[in-house]
Scaffold this active site. Structure first.
Site, PDB file in Angstrom:
ATOM      1  N   GLY A  11       0.806  -1.231   0.000  1.00  0.00           N
ATOM      2  CA  GLY A  11       0.000   0.000   0.000  1.00  0.00           C
ATOM      3  C   GLY A  11       0.832   1.269   0.000  1.00  0.00           C
ATOM      4  O   GLY A  11       2.025   1.262   0.309  1.00  0.00           O
ATOM      5  N   ARG A  15      -1.675   8.174   4.435  1.00  0.00           N
ATOM      6  CA  ARG A  15      -1.962   8.914   5.664  1.00  0.00           C
ATOM      7  C   ARG A  15      -0.713   9.148   6.519  1.00  0.00           C
ATOM      8  O   ARG A  15      -0.732   9.914   7.472  1.00  0.00           O
ATOM      9  CB  ARG A  15      -3.032   8.166   6.478  1.00  0.00           C
ATOM     10  CG  ARG A  15      -4.410   8.207   5.823  1.00  0.00           C
ATOM     11  CD  ARG A  15      -5.379   7.172   6.374  1.00  0.00           C
ATOM     12  NE  ARG A  15      -5.188   5.847   5.788  1.00  0.00           N
ATOM     13  CZ  ARG A  15      -5.936   4.778   6.076  1.00  0.00           C
ATOM     14  NH1 ARG A  15      -6.927   4.886   6.941  1.00  0.00           N
ATOM     15  NH2 ARG A  15      -5.700   3.608   5.503  1.00  0.00           N
ATOM     16  N   GLY A  79      -6.228  -3.007  -4.116  1.00  0.00           N
ATOM     17  CA  GLY A  79      -6.906  -3.403  -2.892  1.00  0.00           C
ATOM     18  C   GLY A  79      -6.295  -4.635  -2.247  1.00  0.00           C
ATOM     19  O   GLY A  79      -5.504  -5.360  -2.854  1.00  0.00           O
ATOM     20  N   THR A  80      -6.714  -4.882  -0.988  1.00  0.00           N
ATOM     21  CA  THR A  80      -6.123  -5.985  -0.223  1.00  0.00           C
ATOM     22  C   THR A  80      -6.469  -7.348  -0.830  1.00  0.00           C
ATOM     23  O   THR A  80      -5.664  -8.270  -0.781  1.00  0.00           O
ATOM     24  CB  THR A  80      -6.592  -5.933   1.245  1.00  0.00           C
ATOM     25  OG1 THR A  80      -8.022  -5.752   1.277  1.00  0.00           O
ATOM     26  CG2 THR A  80      -5.951  -4.777   1.981  1.00  0.00           C
ATOM     27  N   ASN A 172     -12.439  -5.403  12.486  1.00  0.00           N
ATOM     28  CA  ASN A 172     -11.499  -6.327  11.831  1.00  0.00           C
ATOM     29  C   ASN A 172     -10.077  -5.866  12.097  1.00  0.00           C
ATOM     30  O   ASN A 172      -9.697  -4.748  11.762  1.00  0.00           O
ATOM     31  CB  ASN A 172     -11.802  -6.317  10.321  1.00  0.00           C
ATOM     32  CG  ASN A 172     -10.731  -7.004   9.500  1.00  0.00           C
ATOM     33  OD1 ASN A 172      -9.972  -7.823  10.016  1.00  0.00           O
ATOM     34  ND2 ASN A 172     -10.692  -6.678   8.210  1.00  0.00           N
ATOM     35  N   ARG A 335      32.019   3.730  19.991  1.00  0.00           N
ATOM     36  CA  ARG A 335      31.618   3.562  18.592  1.00  0.00           C
ATOM     37  C   ARG A 335      31.930   2.137  18.116  1.00  0.00           C
ATOM     38  O   ARG A 335      32.538   1.356  18.855  1.00  0.00           O
ATOM     39  CB  ARG A 335      32.312   4.629  17.754  1.00  0.00           C
ATOM     40  CG  ARG A 335      31.766   6.035  18.071  1.00  0.00           C
ATOM     41  CD  ARG A 335      32.633   7.119  17.500  1.00  0.00           C
ATOM     42  NE  ARG A 335      32.945   6.869  16.102  1.00  0.00           N
ATOM     43  CZ  ARG A 335      33.987   7.394  15.466  1.00  0.00           C
ATOM     44  NH1 ARG A 335      34.817   8.201  16.098  1.00  0.00           N
ATOM     45  NH2 ARG A 335      34.208   7.109  14.197  1.00  0.00           N
ATOM     46  N   TYR A 368      40.326  10.536  23.387  1.00  0.00           N
ATOM     47  CA  TYR A 368      39.856   9.843  22.195  1.00  0.00           C
ATOM     48  C   TYR A 368      40.824   8.694  21.916  1.00  0.00           C
ATOM     49  O   TYR A 368      42.030   8.926  21.758  1.00  0.00           O
ATOM     50  CB  TYR A 368      39.795  10.779  20.978  1.00  0.00           C
ATOM     51  CG  TYR A 368      39.559   9.974  19.715  1.00  0.00           C
ATOM     52  CD1 TYR A 368      38.367   9.257  19.557  1.00  0.00           C
ATOM     53  CD2 TYR A 368      40.533   9.856  18.728  1.00  0.00           C
ATOM     54  CE1 TYR A 368      38.158   8.460  18.449  1.00  0.00           C
ATOM     55  CE2 TYR A 368      40.325   9.054  17.611  1.00  0.00           C
ATOM     56  CZ  TYR A 368      39.133   8.358  17.478  1.00  0.00           C
ATOM     57  OH  TYR A 368      38.930   7.556  16.389  1.00  0.00           O
ATOM     58  N   ASN A 379      47.135   2.750  32.131  1.00  0.00           N
ATOM     59  CA  ASN A 379      46.416   3.940  32.569  1.00  0.00           C
ATOM     60  C   ASN A 379      46.662   5.057  31.566  1.00  0.00           C
ATOM     61  O   ASN A 379      47.808   5.375  31.240  1.00  0.00           O
ATOM     62  CB  ASN A 379      46.897   4.378  33.953  1.00  0.00           C
ATOM     63  CG  ASN A 379      45.991   5.484  34.487  1.00  0.00           C
ATOM     64  OD1 ASN A 379      44.952   5.223  35.074  1.00  0.00           O
ATOM     65  ND2 ASN A 379      46.376   6.731  34.233  1.00  0.00           N
TER      66      ASN A 379
HETATM   67  C1  UD1 Z   1      -7.898  -2.845   6.359  1.00  0.00           C
HETATM   68  C2  UD1 Z   1      -9.187  -3.657   6.262  1.00  0.00           C
HETATM   69  C3  UD1 Z   1     -10.099  -3.274   7.411  1.00  0.00           C
HETATM   70  C4  UD1 Z   1      -9.379  -3.507   8.716  1.00  0.00           C
HETATM   71  C5  UD1 Z   1      -8.054  -2.795   8.769  1.00  0.00           C
HETATM   72  C6  UD1 Z   1      -7.255  -3.247   9.980  1.00  0.00           C
HETATM   73  C7  UD1 Z   1      -9.572  -4.103   3.897  1.00  0.00           C
HETATM   74  C8  UD1 Z   1     -10.391  -3.760   2.696  1.00  0.00           C
HETATM   75  N1  UD1 Z   1      -9.847  -3.417   4.994  1.00  0.00           N
HETATM   76  O1  UD1 Z   1      -8.249  -1.479   6.216  1.00  0.00           O
HETATM   77  O2  UD1 Z   1     -11.297  -4.040   7.366  1.00  0.00           O
HETATM   78  O3  UD1 Z   1     -10.209  -3.105   9.808  1.00  0.00           O
HETATM   79  O4  UD1 Z   1      -7.259  -3.098   7.605  1.00  0.00           O
HETATM   80  O5  UD1 Z   1      -6.129  -2.453  10.204  1.00  0.00           O
HETATM   81  O6  UD1 Z   1      -8.764  -4.994   3.830  1.00  0.00           O
HETATM   82  N2  UD1 Z   1      -2.235  -3.268   0.766  1.00  0.00           N
HETATM   83  C9  UD1 Z   1      -1.642  -3.888  -0.298  1.00  0.00           C
HETATM   84  N3  UD1 Z   1      -2.137  -3.675  -1.545  1.00  0.00           N
HETATM   85  C10 UD1 Z   1      -3.226  -2.912  -1.777  1.00  0.00           C
HETATM   86  C11 UD1 Z   1      -3.855  -2.285  -0.675  1.00  0.00           C
HETATM   87  C12 UD1 Z   1      -3.331  -2.483   0.591  1.00  0.00           C
HETATM   88  O7  UD1 Z   1      -0.646  -4.596  -0.139  1.00  0.00           O
HETATM   89  O8  UD1 Z   1      -3.623  -2.788  -2.940  1.00  0.00           O
HETATM   90  C13 UD1 Z   1      -1.679  -3.481   2.129  1.00  0.00           C
HETATM   91  C14 UD1 Z   1      -1.227  -2.218   2.820  1.00  0.00           C
HETATM   92  O9  UD1 Z   1       0.149  -1.981   2.574  1.00  0.00           O
HETATM   93  C15 UD1 Z   1      -1.498  -2.511   4.292  1.00  0.00           C
HETATM   94  C16 UD1 Z   1      -2.598  -3.551   4.264  1.00  0.00           C
HETATM   95  O10 UD1 Z   1      -2.699  -4.032   2.939  1.00  0.00           O
HETATM   96  O11 UD1 Z   1      -0.371  -3.053   4.937  1.00  0.00           O
HETATM   97  C17 UD1 Z   1      -3.951  -2.948   4.680  1.00  0.00           C
HETATM   98  O12 UD1 Z   1      -4.226  -1.861   3.821  1.00  0.00           O
HETATM   99  P1  UD1 Z   1      -4.776  -0.476   4.410  1.00  0.00           P
HETATM  100  O13 UD1 Z   1      -4.963   0.474   3.284  1.00  0.00           O
HETATM  101  O14 UD1 Z   1      -3.985  -0.030   5.555  1.00  0.00           O
HETATM  102  O15 UD1 Z   1      -6.234  -0.958   4.888  1.00  0.00           O
HETATM  103  P2  UD1 Z   1      -7.168  -0.302   5.971  1.00  0.00           P
HETATM  104  O16 UD1 Z   1      -7.883   0.836   5.359  1.00  0.00           O
HETATM  105  O17 UD1 Z   1      -6.411  -0.039   7.214  1.00  0.00           O
HETATM  106 CA    CA Z   2      -4.325  -0.177   7.800  1.00  0.00          CA
END
Ligand code: UD1
Ligand code: CA
Length: 462
Positions: A11, A15, A79-80, A172, A335, A368, A379
């Site tokens: 992702g 934010r 998307g996820t 979730n 160091r 140093y 010493n």
């Molecule tokens: C997601 C869940 C939500 C849950 C929340 C928990 C979905 C649709 N929603 O929302 O129900 O309550 O997590 O924290 O899954 N990612 C990808 N590829 C993508 C989109 C996202 O790898 O195309 C990855 C992101 O890097 C992240 C994870 O999936 O690590 C979740 O994505 P994020 O956008 O944070 O989802 P939330 O809006 O938090």
């Molecule tokens: Ca998230």
């Protein structure tokens, strides 16, 4: 039981307002993605497939060299659900328990992941999701239940009606287990008919339920385990939670902390019993501290090993080794490659780099020491330094056993100072000194007697 984990880390992390991958942001000096991947490995997953995309190279590098961890690339962020499909296809996953973890879920526990995988492996359910009721549910997908209490579907915050957002408080957490065969068979049914126009992984529960499979949720009693990181505010919140959890573990195992709220310890640090941690201490990376030490106040140790019974006061040490009964600080800077042997001392305003301070040797004040091999019982007088750098190259200094270096000595490297040597204060040593010799390099002192009285008499006349 062979368990595959899919970790979602492609992702954008918009934010976070960052130029870096969201999952590369650190919690107690460990990138978020490594917390999640380590939890999966500790849970016993044999294969961890991480989906990378945004800042893919940065994330790949954080996982480089980890055994049983591979990366697959999601070129478009759809998307996820799409991310999981990419992982299934690219890694050729066809069956067996598959755990899916959001990459921004750093506090997930190995035991939870294991329990999830086992439930699915036993064939009880085709899918299970981890849920929680955080004080502020805003932003999380909400679990909808039917009248029997079974999960019907997950509704994303952005797709909730105001009423759903206000009443569905079970959230979730972003940790799932699926029966791999069922997941592969049905993932193609995901669609983008939702507020964000994305393929939601969360829709798999409804899809599998409609296909006649059993799906369930497990409520996590401690909501903190399931919190995600979408913003810097959440990053700080989770860092505080991780700190408290780690500090509690060390205290339970016999470490005293005067002020746990100002004690920041990385997840992989080890500390022996009866060691006392004073306020304002950061122990990071692979730092290991033995028993009966006192560390702090105001101390930061990174990738540093400490033996037993050492006292480390107001010290910064990076990749250093401190053995037993060593005294360090206040205000020492060790160091990489600094090695303080048993009973040695690095005192006040002392900097040591790539040097061995032999057993019982002392560098007490304002020095140093770099690129130096120092024997035992040496010493080093106040203000003495090794001049190890000629502006182009670094050179080494050797100091034998029981040698006494007078205050304000410059040791111009490369130079070899033998054992049982005495160097007179304020000498600039540019030549080797044989064993047992006195080395003196300074101009003779002249005393002009009666000077002050004559000067005062002259001033009175003018
Ligand atoms: C997601 C869940 C939500 C849950 C929340 C928990 C979905 C649709 N929603 O929302 O129900 O309550 O997590 O924290 O899954 N990612 C990808 N590829 C993508 C989109 C996202 O790898 O195309 C990855 C992101 O890097 C992240 C994870 O999936 O690590 C979740 O994505 P994020 O956008 O944070 O989802 P939330 O809006 O938090
Ligand atoms: Ca998230």
């Amino acid at each position: 039981m062979h368990v595959t984990a899919i970790v979602l880390a492609a992702g954008e992390g918009t934010r976070m307002k960052s130029n870096h991958a969201k999952v590369s942001h650190r919690i107690l000096d460990k990138p978020m993605i490594n917390w999640v991947v380590d939890a999966a490995l500790q849970a016993g997953c044999d294969r961890v497939v991480t989906v990378v995309g945004s800042h893919a190279d940065e994330v790949r590098e954080l996982l480089g060299g980890l055994e049983n961890v591979e990366c697959v690339e999601q070129t478009e962020r759809l998307g996820t659900g799409h991310a999981v499909k990419v992982a299934l296809d690219a890694a050729g996953i066809a069956e067996g328990p598959v755990v899916v973890l959001n990459g921004d879920l750093p506090l997930i526990q190995p035991d939870t992941i294991r329990m999830f995988a086992e439930t699915v492996a036993r064939g009880e359910y085709a899918a299970a999701v981890l849920t929680m009721t955080p004080p502020n549910p805003f932003g999380y997908g909400r679990i909808e239940l039917d009248e029997t209490g079974a999960v019907t579907r997950i509704i994303e915050q952005k797709d909730c009606t105001p009423e759903q957002a206000a009443t569905l408080l079970e959230c979730n957490a972003g940790c799932y287990a699926f029966d791999g065969a069922a997941l592969v068979a049905h993932i193609g049914e995901l669609s983008t008919g939702n507020a964000q126009g994305e393929y939601y992984l969360t829709d798999m529960l409804e899809i599998l339920r409609n296909a006649g499979s059993a799906v369930t949720y497990f409520h996590c009693n401690d909501f903190r385990e399931g919190l995600g990181v979408n913003s810097r505010v959440q990053l700080a919140e989770l860092t505080g939670i991780a700190r408290d959890r780690i500090n509690a573990r060390h205290m339970t195992e016999g470490v005293t902390m005067i002020d746990p709220s100002s004690t920041w310890i990385g997840p992989d640090v080890k500390i022996g019993r009866d060691t006392v941690i004073l306020p304002s201490v950061m122990l990071m990376g692979s730092t290991v501290i033995g028993e009966e030490c006192t560390v702090g106040p105001n101390t930061r140790l990174t990738d540093t090993c400490v033996g037993i019974c050492s006292v480390i006061d107001e010290t910064v040490a990076i990749e250093a080794q401190i053995d037993d009964y060593v005294n360090c600080g206040p205000r020492a800077y060790l160091r990489p490659g600094a090695h303080l042997c048993d009973h040695s001392k690095a005192g006040t305003h002392v900097e040591i780099k790539k040097s061995t301070i032999g057993r019982g040797s002392k560098v007490p004040h304002l020095s140093y020491i770099g690129d130096t091999q120092m024997g035992e019982g040496v010493n080093i007088g106040a203000g003495s330094i090794t001049c190890n750098y000629d502006g182009v190259n670094k050179h080494g200094t050797v100091i034998g056993d029981r040698t006494f270096i007078g205050s304000d000595t410059m040791m111009v490297a490369p130079v070899h100072i033998g054992s049982d040597v005495v160097v007179g204060a304020s000498s600039c040593i540019t030549k080797d000194v044989p064993d047992g010799a006195l080395a003196l390099e300074r101009s003779h002192q002249t005393n002009i007697e009666g000077y002050t009285a004559r000067k005062n008499a002259q001033n009175a006349k003018e």
